[in-house]
Scaffold this active site. Structure first.
Site, PDB file in Angstrom:
ATOM      1  N   GLU A   1      -4.322   8.076  -4.311  1.00 13.70           N
ATOM      2  CA  GLU A   1      -4.456   7.690  -5.715  1.00 13.70           C
ATOM      3  C   GLU A   1      -5.736   8.246  -6.308  1.00 13.70           C
ATOM      4  O   GLU A   1      -6.746   8.355  -5.618  1.00 13.70           O
ATOM      5  CB  GLU A   1      -4.445   6.157  -5.821  1.00 13.70           C
TER       6      GLU A   1
ATOM      7  N   ARG B   1       0.858  -1.181   0.000  1.00 16.82           N
ATOM      8  CA  ARG B   1       0.000   0.000   0.000  1.00 16.82           C
ATOM      9  C   ARG B   1       0.898   1.237   0.000  1.00 16.82           C
ATOM     10  O   ARG B   1       1.985   1.239   0.584  1.00 16.82           O
ATOM     11  CB  ARG B   1      -0.920   0.011   1.233  1.00 16.82           C
TER      12      ARG B   1
ATOM     13  N   HIS C   1      -1.218   1.269 -10.108  1.00 16.32           N
ATOM     14  CA  HIS C   1      -1.900   0.284  -9.269  1.00 16.32           C
ATOM     15  C   HIS C   1      -2.529  -0.840 -10.109  1.00 16.32           C
ATOM     16  O   HIS C   1      -3.743  -1.043 -10.106  1.00 16.32           O
ATOM     17  CB  HIS C   1      -2.970   0.955  -8.399  1.00 16.32           C
TER      18      HIS C   1
END
Length: 318
Positions: free
Chosen positions: A265, A236, A284
């Site tokens: 994000e 993360r 991601h």
């Protein structure tokens, strides 16, 4: 008829599977999260919800969703969900472990090799028309073969990544809350966090985000690393103090970094990482293969159906 809310567009076959027995509301967007107010409105009378990491499942949402029985999170992580609040409201939380393990480990390996061999830097030079010819150290990178690789978080993804190192004859060390059986089978050595940072040529963060791991990778941590070492994060974004990592790479305190996750994000082109040549940045996509995403969606659907039909969840978060 019981209502299910799905907060992003998913495979239509999965939606049709639910529509046989339930009313289904789908936010019909791929890249844009369901707006917060719409999320709160639609979930007020929902019995089940399929959420993404961008959806905050908190007391405000849970307190207003009087019929809610199950939230199926389309991810392994669940730091977007207040588990205590869910428990107090009697809502079951599920996630998608195991089905994305191998795909995410592959992406982590890709990041390591891409960063070590300066693949993106070399590609940018070529595409810009700046390649002037061969020279002995032109775009010379770092070998992975024979190096020491440190893994922060020897869970299923960390272990899958470690298995892929066997052909590279690396030394594997790891830091975990406890000894890992998978680590033992792979001949990996459990070490302190300080030893992990100091001895590794590549450090992979593959741990879940907790209060103990949040911002664990800060200036003090990066100062312990070799100047020739690389940092890789597929856990993360909030594991990292981003300003400290940017400074460490800019100053040459470490050789480079490769990241698939960020604290907030999505990031923009104004993010401090984006103008650092020896940083490999991805949006991601750790579990982003078609097969894996379909398997994740199917698991979420099956979890919801099991709970709402009076059964037990397949992959409950405990």
């Amino acid at each position: 008829m019981k209502k299910i809310v799905i907060t992003r567009r998913i495979n239509p076959a999965m939606v049709d599977k639910l529509k046989k027995d339930f009313e289904v509301v789908v936010w019909d967007e791929d890249n844009t999260p369901m707006p917060r107010q719409k999320f709160l409105k639609e979930t007020k009378d929902a019995h089940g919800v399929m959420t993404m990491l961008s959806d905050k499942v908190d007391e405000e949402m849970l307190g207003g969703a009087q019929n809610l029985k199950v939230v199926a999170n389309l991810a392994v992580g669940y730091d977007n969900i207040d588990l205590e609040a869910a428990k107090s409201h009697g809502v079951i939380i599920t996630n998608t472990p195991d089905v994305l393990t191998e795909t995410t480990a592959e992406l982590a390996f890709t990041l390591m090799l891409t960063s070590a061999r300066r693949v993106l830097e070399a590609n940018r030079e070529l595409m810009a028309g700046d390649w002037s010819g061969w020279s002995p150290y032109h775009m010379a990178g770092t070998d992975v073969f024979g190096k020491t690789v440190g893994i922060f978080g020897m869970g299923s993804i960390g272990a899958a990544f470690a298995r892929r190192l066997s052909g590279f004859r690396t030394k594997i060390i790891y830091h975990n809350r406890s000894r890992s059986e998978a680590g033992d089978e792979l001949g990996a050595e459990l070490v302190s966090f300080e030893e992990l940072m100091a001895e590794s040529d590549f450090v992979l963060c593959a741990a879940p985000l907790t209060e103990e791991t949040k911002h664990r990778f800060d200036k003090a941590a990066f100062d312990k690393m070799k100047r020739s070492a690389y940092f890789i994060n597929i856990g993360r974004g909030a594991h990292v103090v981003e300003e400290d990592l940017a400074q460490a790479v800019r100053n040459g305190d470490i050789k480079g970094a490769a990241l698939d996750v960020f604290e907030n994000e999505p990031i923009s082109d104004a993010h401090p990482f984006t103008d650092i040549p020896n940083m490999t940045l991805l949006p991601h996509i750790g579990s982003a293969s078609v097969d894996t995403r379909n398997n994740m969606m199917n698991l979420c659907v099956n979890n919801i159906m099991e709970v709402l039909n009076g059964g037990k969840p397949i992959t409950p978060v405990k």
